[in-house]
Design a protein around this motif. Sequence first.
Motif: not given
Lengths: 112, 114
Positions: B9-10, B35, B37, B88, B90, B105-107
């Motif tokens: 996630t991070h 993607y 972002q 980010l 995605l 989309f995923g988170n």
Amino acid sequence: EDKVVQSPLSLVVHEGDTVTLNCSYEVTNFRSLLWYKQEKKAPTFLFMLTSSGIEKKSGRLSSILDKKELFSILNITATQTGDSAVYLCAVITMNRDDKIIFGKGTRLHILP
Amino acid sequence: DAGVTQSPTHLIKTRGQQVTLRCSPKSGHDTVSWYQQALGQGPQFIFQYYEEEERQRGNFPDRFSGHQYPNYSSELNVNALLLGDSALYLCASSYGTGDYSPLHFGNGTRLTVT
């Protein structure tokens, strides 16, 4: 160059207000236009519009496409704090390699 | 019915390092798109994978590469990280590459390059 422009970039309204978000585009070989809502991370799909003048509606949200004037609007009536999000507009082109081009989004904040 | 899942996630990396991000598509989907972002921007298309091949690519340098596995899961690799790669990332899945089906989309993975 293909582009998608959203306006306004940000908007603050009070709960219960009605808002209209705009998306204009300049692309070669337009195919469809999509609206997404992005709250924290994952954009969630709202609408896909392909034909002019046909309103898509889901609860308090509605959207319509004008292929002559090359724009779409997203309306939200009786806004709620849960509508606070970034609303993304994206256009799909029918070029040999289909491309999806996103606008920068409109950041909507609903005050209680 | 699992949606699109991304890991980690991070992530924090330093300039020059390499990173691998992972994505599992929504059940029933066979196409994965990536993607980038940046803050305050809309998602920018990196590339799309279908049938384990890169089918389309956006305006990203060769430092960005990917892979799709037989189970449709996908990886995004970025080499020689730059500060400007902080964003980010995605992953989105869909079914097929013909008539368009909406992207799911995923988170995302938040990548910070220091």
